[in-house]
Design a protein around this motif. Structure first.
Motif, PDB file in Angstrom:
ATOM      1  N   SER A 183       0.834  -1.204   0.000  1.00 46.18           N
ATOM      2  CA  SER A 183       0.000   0.000   0.000  1.00 46.18           C
ATOM      3  C   SER A 183       0.873   1.259   0.000  1.00 46.18           C
ATOM      4  O   SER A 183       0.441   2.324  -0.425  1.00 46.18           O
ATOM      5  N   LEU A 184       2.102   1.128   0.463  1.00 47.13           N
ATOM      6  CA  LEU A 184       3.016   2.275   0.479  1.00 47.13           C
ATOM      7  C   LEU A 184       3.902   2.342  -0.765  1.00 47.13           C
ATOM      8  O   LEU A 184       4.470   3.398  -1.078  1.00 47.13           O
TER       9      LEU A 184
ATOM     10  N   ARG B   3       0.267   6.838  -3.450  1.00 50.12           N
ATOM     11  CA  ARG B   3      -0.065   6.441  -2.078  1.00 50.12           C
ATOM     12  C   ARG B   3       1.001   6.884  -1.081  1.00 50.12           C
ATOM     13  O   ARG B   3       0.683   7.267   0.045  1.00 50.12           O
TER      14      ARG B   3
ATOM     15  N   PHE C 243       0.423   9.218   2.067  1.00 46.40           N
ATOM     16  CA  PHE C 243       0.911   8.825   3.393  1.00 46.40           C
ATOM     17  C   PHE C 243       1.668   9.980   4.043  1.00 46.40           C
ATOM     18  O   PHE C 243       1.429  10.323   5.200  1.00 46.40           O
TER      19      PHE C 243
ATOM     20  N   HIS D 292      -6.748   4.771  -4.736  1.00 47.35           N
ATOM     21  CA  HIS D 292      -5.570   4.598  -3.887  1.00 47.35           C
ATOM     22  C   HIS D 292      -5.904   4.706  -2.399  1.00 47.35           C
ATOM     23  O   HIS D 292      -5.329   3.994  -1.579  1.00 47.35           O
TER      24      HIS D 292
ATOM     25  N   GLU E 202      -7.145   1.519  -1.271  1.00 41.48           N
ATOM     26  CA  GLU E 202      -6.021   0.591  -1.110  1.00 41.48           C
ATOM     27  C   GLU E 202      -5.364   0.784   0.262  1.00 41.48           C
ATOM     28  O   GLU E 202      -5.085  -0.190   0.972  1.00 41.48           O
ATOM     29  N   LEU E 203      -5.133   2.021   0.625  1.00 41.39           N
ATOM     30  CA  LEU E 203      -4.533   2.331   1.929  1.00 41.39           C
ATOM     31  C   LEU E 203      -5.462   1.911   3.062  1.00 41.39           C
ATOM     32  O   LEU E 203      -5.014   1.416   4.094  1.00 41.39           O
ATOM     33  N   ASN E 204      -6.742   2.129   2.833  1.00 37.56           N
ATOM     34  CA  ASN E 204      -7.722   1.769   3.852  1.00 37.56           C
ATOM     35  C   ASN E 204      -7.813   0.252   4.004  1.00 37.56           C
ATOM     36  O   ASN E 204      -7.908  -0.274   5.107  1.00 37.56           O
TER      37      ASN E 204
ATOM     38  N   LEU F 176      -4.068   1.073   6.905  1.00 36.06           N
ATOM     39  CA  LEU F 176      -3.053   2.078   7.215  1.00 36.06           C
ATOM     40  C   LEU F 176      -3.707   3.454   7.411  1.00 36.06           C
ATOM     41  O   LEU F 176      -3.119   4.343   8.012  1.00 36.06           O
TER      42      LEU F 176
ATOM     43  N   TYR G  67      -9.562  11.449   6.032  1.00 36.09           N
ATOM     44  CA  TYR G  67      -8.645  10.314   6.146  1.00 36.09           C
ATOM     45  C   TYR G  67      -7.578  10.625   7.180  1.00 36.09           C
ATOM     46  O   TYR G  67      -7.041  11.725   7.219  1.00 36.09           O
TER      47      TYR G  67
END
Lengths: 116, 116
Positions: free
Chosen positions: A12-13, A18, A22, A52, A55-57, A61, A73
């Motif tokens: 995800s990073l 993304r 972050f 994206h 994806e992070l969620n 993260l 977020y």
DNA sequence: TCCATAGTTCCAGAACCATTGAACTATTAG
DNA sequence: CTAATAGTTCAATGGTTCTGGAACTATGGA
């Protein structure tokens, strides 16, 4: 934390959009940022960004919270901490140069022994 | 460290085979491990593993050194340290809970102030 | 020189990922 | 209700990644 879990977070990073999100969220702190502001700040179309953020969620993260029309977020800092620990597991066995101690306390880092 | 650089390193870790290799190399320390031993330890065909080792090497996360017939792989710990710092940049501005101090010294972690 | 061992490179197929336009849902204001 | 704003979902496309068989290079021993 397991390998597959760590891979999900790392993955995800491991993408420019993304990673930029972050970093903005690191700076934003617990106030967080809404999707629209992220979209404007990075100059990325909102549907692309939405992909994206999802994806992070999904990697747990970031947290998403609706606030009026916006969705805020925020970083899940605990998740990051656990990942770091996982990556550095067993690093003190003869390799103190790689050891990462616990995150520091309120205003300054506290002395700490390597857990060997 | 730049975004694209960080993405390269993170991406090199965001894959099950490579993350397992990384963890074995963390444990192996500065002695490292040769490709064959890694292949046997993980039960992964040597050509597949070679592909992933190249990926890690390209991300400058591991060093490769020929030793007789074998090639020894070792972690580049400095690279990891720089990545961690990059990820946590600006974390101390109101967010000490996320701050990761410098790696610890020879045998135990030393007290350290947050760089704010 | 010939053989075995250790790794790498090449290739092709399957699976996966990122992007975008268009259509959708949800919230608030008038 | 209608319109505007904030985000998400969907589908299609083009690109990238992972894998493993086969062929290759490099080293060391007999």
């Amino acid at each position: 934390m397991e390998i597959s879990d760590a891979v999900t977070v790392l993955n995800s990073l491991a993408q420019p959009v993304r990673l930029q999100v972050f970093r903005l969220l690191v700076k934003a702190g617990k106030e967080g940022m809404c999707a629209g502001d992220l979209s404007r700040a990075l100059g990325i179309p909102k549907n692309t960004l939405s992909f994206h953020l999802k994806e992070l969620n999904h990697a747990e993260l970031v947290d998403a919270e609706r606030e009026g029309r916006s969705i805020i977020y925020r970083l899940r800092t605990e998740r990051m901490r656990v990942l770091m620990q996982f990556l550095m597991e067993d690093c003190c066995q003869g390799r103190p140069d790689l050891c990462l101690p616990e995150p520091c306390a309120e205003d300054s880092c506290t002395p700490q022994e390597c857990a060997s």
